[in-house]
Design an enzyme around this catalytic site. Structure first.
Site, PDB file in Angstrom:
ATOM      1  N   HIS A   1      -5.849  13.238 -33.334  1.00  0.00           N
ATOM      2  CA  HIS A   1      -6.228  13.906 -32.090  1.00  0.00           C
ATOM      3  C   HIS A   1      -5.406  15.172 -31.838  1.00  0.00           C
ATOM      4  CE1 HIS A   1      -8.384  10.207 -31.007  1.00  0.00           C
ATOM      5  NE2 HIS A   1      -7.289   9.539 -31.283  1.00  0.00           N
ATOM      6  N   ASP A   2      -4.096  14.995 -31.743  1.00  0.00           N
ATOM      7  CA  ASP A   2      -3.242  16.059 -31.211  1.00  0.00           C
ATOM      8  C   ASP A   2      -3.137  17.297 -32.095  1.00  0.00           C
ATOM      9  OD1 ASP A   2      -2.788  14.563 -28.928  1.00  0.00           O
ATOM     10  OD2 ASP A   2      -1.027  13.581 -29.761  1.00  0.00           O
TER      11      ASP A   2
END
Length: 312
Positions: free
Chosen positions: A241-242
């Site tokens: 995600h990040d």
């Protein structure tokens, strides 16, 4: 031109990969890393941030500890995803670099005041508590922020911590509400996009084979991280995600989205923390965010592999 950024984070294996990508990218100048409580409590997230910086050999990047609890709520953590340390998968030595004495919120405020207006981008990849607290304490800094590029929220994919809410927004919805209403230009990397950033066994094996220390660390984190998604979603890999936030800063052409209005639900019986994304523009509320819907997975992982290979 080099982009000046502050990474606000709650590491987290995918946070760690995002930090490594930023530190390996000459397009970015990381002014500092601010830790917040989220995936695990603050005493672990600040240590994890220092471990990651040290792993990358970047003792010049300061790490500041921030808020221990959300603005109005009890802290919700995610050890069930990230393990008891938040960085389970490989045991890293205790960091030798010191934690800075200045509180993360004060660091954000001072940094934005010291740099020219519109020159610093905030990259929050955890709950938005530090950012909202800085804005509340020093509203003069709000117009000084170039943009905020954050990982959080969802629309089509809906929630990963409740049926309606993504974790980062859910942990501190009041903070998210303040940030989304601040008027700062927002780029939102929601689950809709980040769930397309699935690791593959070939990519993880390539990271493990790198002749440095960061590649094998990324492979070990991913091995641990993948087990949750395989069990929950039946997916073959795990979504990173990040790192999508950092990749957007470096290669925005890898992403597709549209400018829409996004509001944060704070009162719903079943929907607290939901990002109410007006994707189809059915309301008359003005757009306040570039909401990313899709990404080029192959391009993203080529970028990650290229940059991680350049680290120690």
């Amino acid at each position: 031109m080099t982009q000046k950024i502050i990474i606000d984070t709650d590491p987290g294996q995918d946070d760690a990969v995002a930090i490594l990508l930023a530190l390996a990218s000459p397009e970015l100048e990381v002014l500092g890393i601010t830790a917040v409580a989220g995936n695990v409590p603050l005493p672990l997230t600040e240590v994890n941030a220092r471990k990651i910086v040290e792993l990358a050999g970047r003792h010049d990047v300061p790490v500041h500890a921030g808020c221990e609890v959300p603005i109005k709520r009890k802290l919700v953590t995610a050890e069930h995803v990230h393990g008891k340390t938040g960085l389970d998968g490989i045991e890293l030595p205790a960091p030798s670099i010191p934690l800075q004495s200045l509180h993360a919120v004060d660091f954000i405020i001072e940094t934005l005041r010291q740099h020219p207006e519109g020159s610093v981008t905030l990259v929050p990849i955890g709950p938005l508590t530090n950012i909202a607290t800085a804005f509340e304490r020093a509203p003069d800094i709000i117009p000084r922020v170039k943009r905020i590029v954050l990982m959080g929220g969802a629309y089509f994919e809906v929630g990963n911590i409740t049926p309606a809410a993504e974790f980062n927004i859910y942990v501190d919805p009041e903070a998210a509400q303040a940030v989304f209403a601040s008027g700062v230009p927002l780029v939102v990397l929601p689950l809709d996009a980040t769930h397309e950033a699935l690791t593959s066994r070939d990519w993880v094996d390539a990271m493990r084979a790198l002749p440095n220390r960061c590649g094998p660390a990324v492979a070990s984190w991913t091995d641990f991280f993948e087990r949750f998604d395989r069990e929950k979603y039946g997916s073959e890999g795990a979504p990173l995600h990040d790192p999508c936030t950092i990749a957007w800063l470096i290669r925005p052409e890898l992403f597709e989205g549209r400018e829409i209005n996004v509001e944060i639900e704070t009162q719903g019986e079943f929907t607290t923390g939901m990002t109410v994304a007006d994707w189809w523009r059915v309301s008359d509320r003005p757009a306040n965010a570039l909401f990313i819907r899709h990404l080029d997975r192959d391009g993203l992982f080529a970028l990650l592999g290229e940059r991680i290979a350049q680290l120690p």
